[in-house]
Design an enzyme around this catalytic site. Structure first.
Site, PDB file in Angstrom:
ATOM      1  N   LYS A  44       8.734   0.496 -39.424  1.00 46.89           N
ATOM      2  CA  LYS A  44       9.000  -0.535 -38.422  1.00 46.89           C
ATOM      3  C   LYS A  44       9.787   0.091 -37.272  1.00 46.89           C
ATOM      4  O   LYS A  44      10.517   1.066 -37.468  1.00 46.89           O
ATOM      5  CB  LYS A  44       9.809  -1.661 -39.069  1.00 46.89           C
ATOM      6  CG  LYS A  44      10.122  -2.825 -38.137  1.00 46.89           C
ATOM      7  CD  LYS A  44      10.704  -3.974 -38.931  1.00 46.89           C
ATOM      8  CE  LYS A  44      11.215  -5.083 -38.015  1.00 46.89           C
ATOM      9  NZ  LYS A  44      10.222  -5.552 -37.056  1.00 46.89           N
ATOM     10  N   GLY A  71      10.386  -9.720 -31.946  1.00 48.75           N
ATOM     11  CA  GLY A  71      11.367  -9.134 -31.036  1.00 48.75           C
ATOM     12  C   GLY A  71      11.958  -7.837 -31.556  1.00 48.75           C
ATOM     13  O   GLY A  71      13.091  -7.477 -31.231  1.00 48.75           O
ATOM     14  N   ASN A  98       8.602   4.893 -35.967  1.00 48.02           N
ATOM     15  CA  ASN A  98       8.338   4.197 -34.713  1.00 48.02           C
ATOM     16  C   ASN A  98       9.659   3.962 -33.988  1.00 48.02           C
ATOM     17  O   ASN A  98      10.618   3.476 -34.587  1.00 48.02           O
ATOM     18  CB  ASN A  98       7.625   2.875 -34.998  1.00 48.02           C
ATOM     19  CG  ASN A  98       7.274   2.107 -33.733  1.00 48.02           C
ATOM     20  OD1 ASN A  98       8.119   1.460 -33.122  1.00 48.02           O
ATOM     21  ND2 ASN A  98       6.008   2.179 -33.340  1.00 48.02           N
ATOM     22  N   CYS A 128       7.908  -2.145 -25.201  1.00 44.00           N
ATOM     23  CA  CYS A 128       9.219  -2.787 -25.045  1.00 44.00           C
ATOM     24  C   CYS A 128       9.484  -3.089 -23.568  1.00 44.00           C
ATOM     25  O   CYS A 128       9.091  -2.316 -22.688  1.00 44.00           O
ATOM     26  CB  CYS A 128      10.335  -1.867 -25.544  1.00 44.00           C
ATOM     27  SG  CYS A 128      10.153  -1.300 -27.230  1.00 44.00           S
ATOM     28  N   GLY A 242      -6.877  -4.918 -35.979  1.00 43.12           N
ATOM     29  CA  GLY A 242      -7.817  -5.763 -36.710  1.00 43.12           C
ATOM     30  C   GLY A 242      -8.558  -5.098 -37.845  1.00 43.12           C
ATOM     31  O   GLY A 242      -9.567  -5.620 -38.322  1.00 43.12           O
TER      32      GLY A 242
END
Length: 300
Positions: A44, A71, A98, A128, A242
């Site tokens: 993450k 967020g 990341n 961001c 996807g």
């Protein structure tokens, strides 16, 4: 049958990875998924300091996908170094961290803290909002993208992957800017900006009003963008957007991606990544494909 790939000098046992923000750092999934089977775990997004994220509600299901406005909530890079990296080092899988930030200095601080850590690559989230440039995302302006890529590349010890936003006029232009600034690889696509309205409450379904759309609904757009970028740059691409099964992943590979990342489907079926790995192997066996590199970019 050889499923091994190489991205920026880093070898992976297979091309299947997790998409950032959908798998944590693997701890939540380790009881379901054998992390040893994956090419890489992408963590993450992590910032220089903890981020609280957006107010709730911040996740909504949509037709063919989901909207999220989390967020980039995260505990900060120090926690990642102390807790998450040691956890991932137990497994035979590549580690990609990341990185997110609100200013160029934020990104650089994280990259410098990770310089001596046992991680294989850094994925830079340029979706961001750039607080010093009126809130526009770093990845929506080619000059801004060039500048931040160049600055990060100066400081990074690991190869860097710039994660491109699809919310631009010309994705190929953005890819060329990142390549020119020294990015070692690209990942795409990040989520598409979407909105949902609750017609009974007569209000926005997300507190943030808009959110990032992911899931099967965006796959045709993602495949098209991966193909476009693969014809515009020479550096490797990790394709995402996807992917729900091996067939989807193979489409991305044929469009020009060297690696693939599974995102939203991890929430639907936590075994998706492992099933994609197995499905690619079965496809190669059925089609008598000896080396996965034979199908990468085969559609032109």
């Amino acid at each position: 049958m050889n499923t091994q790939i190489t991205i920026a000098g880093v070898s992976f046992k297979n091309p299947v990875m997790t998409a950032s923000g959908t798998f944590g750092s693997g701890m939540e999934y380790a009881e379901f998924v054998d992390l040893n089977t994956l090419g890489a775990v992408v963590t993450k997004g992590v910032a220089n300091v903890p981020w609280e994220g957006n107010p709730t509600p911040r996740v909504q299901e949509t037709y063919g996908g989901m909207l999220n406005a989390i967020g980039l909530q995260n505990p900060g890079v120090d926690v990642l170094i102390e807790r998450d990296i040691p956890f991932l080092k137990q497994f035979d899988t590549r580690i990609i961290v990341n990185v997110c930030g609100r200013t160029q200095a934020d990104y650089v601080e994280v990259v410098e803290k990770l310089a001596d850590q046992p991680v294989d690559m850094l994925e830079i989230n340029v979706s961001c909002p750039n607080v010093k440039h009126g809130g526009i995302a770093f990845g929506q302006d080619p000059k801004c993208l060039y500048d931040i890529t160049k600055e990060i590349k100066k400081k990074a010890r690991q190869p860097i992957i710039m994660k491109l936003s699809p919310n631009v006029t010309d994705i190929a232009e953005m890819a060329r800017a990142a390549e020119a600034a020294g990015s070692d690889a690209l990942s795409l696509i990040n989520t598409l900006t979407g909105m949902k309205i609750d017609i009974y409450k007569r209000c926005f379904a997300l507190a943030n009003k808009t959110g990032g759309l992911s899931g099967p609904a965006i796959k045709p757009i993602a495949v098209r963008m991966v193909y476009q970028v693969s014809t515009a740059v020479k550096i490797p691409i990790i394709g995402m957007g996807g992917i729900a099964n091996a067939q989807d992943a193979i489409e991305f590979l044929m469009a020009g991606a060297t690696g693939v990342a599974v995102g939203a489907m991890n929430f639907v079926n936590p075994y998706t990544t492992v099933e994609v790995v197995k499905g690619i192997e079965e496809y190669m066996e059925q089609q008598k494909i000896a080396n996965i590199t034979d199908i990468i970019g085969c559609v032109r």
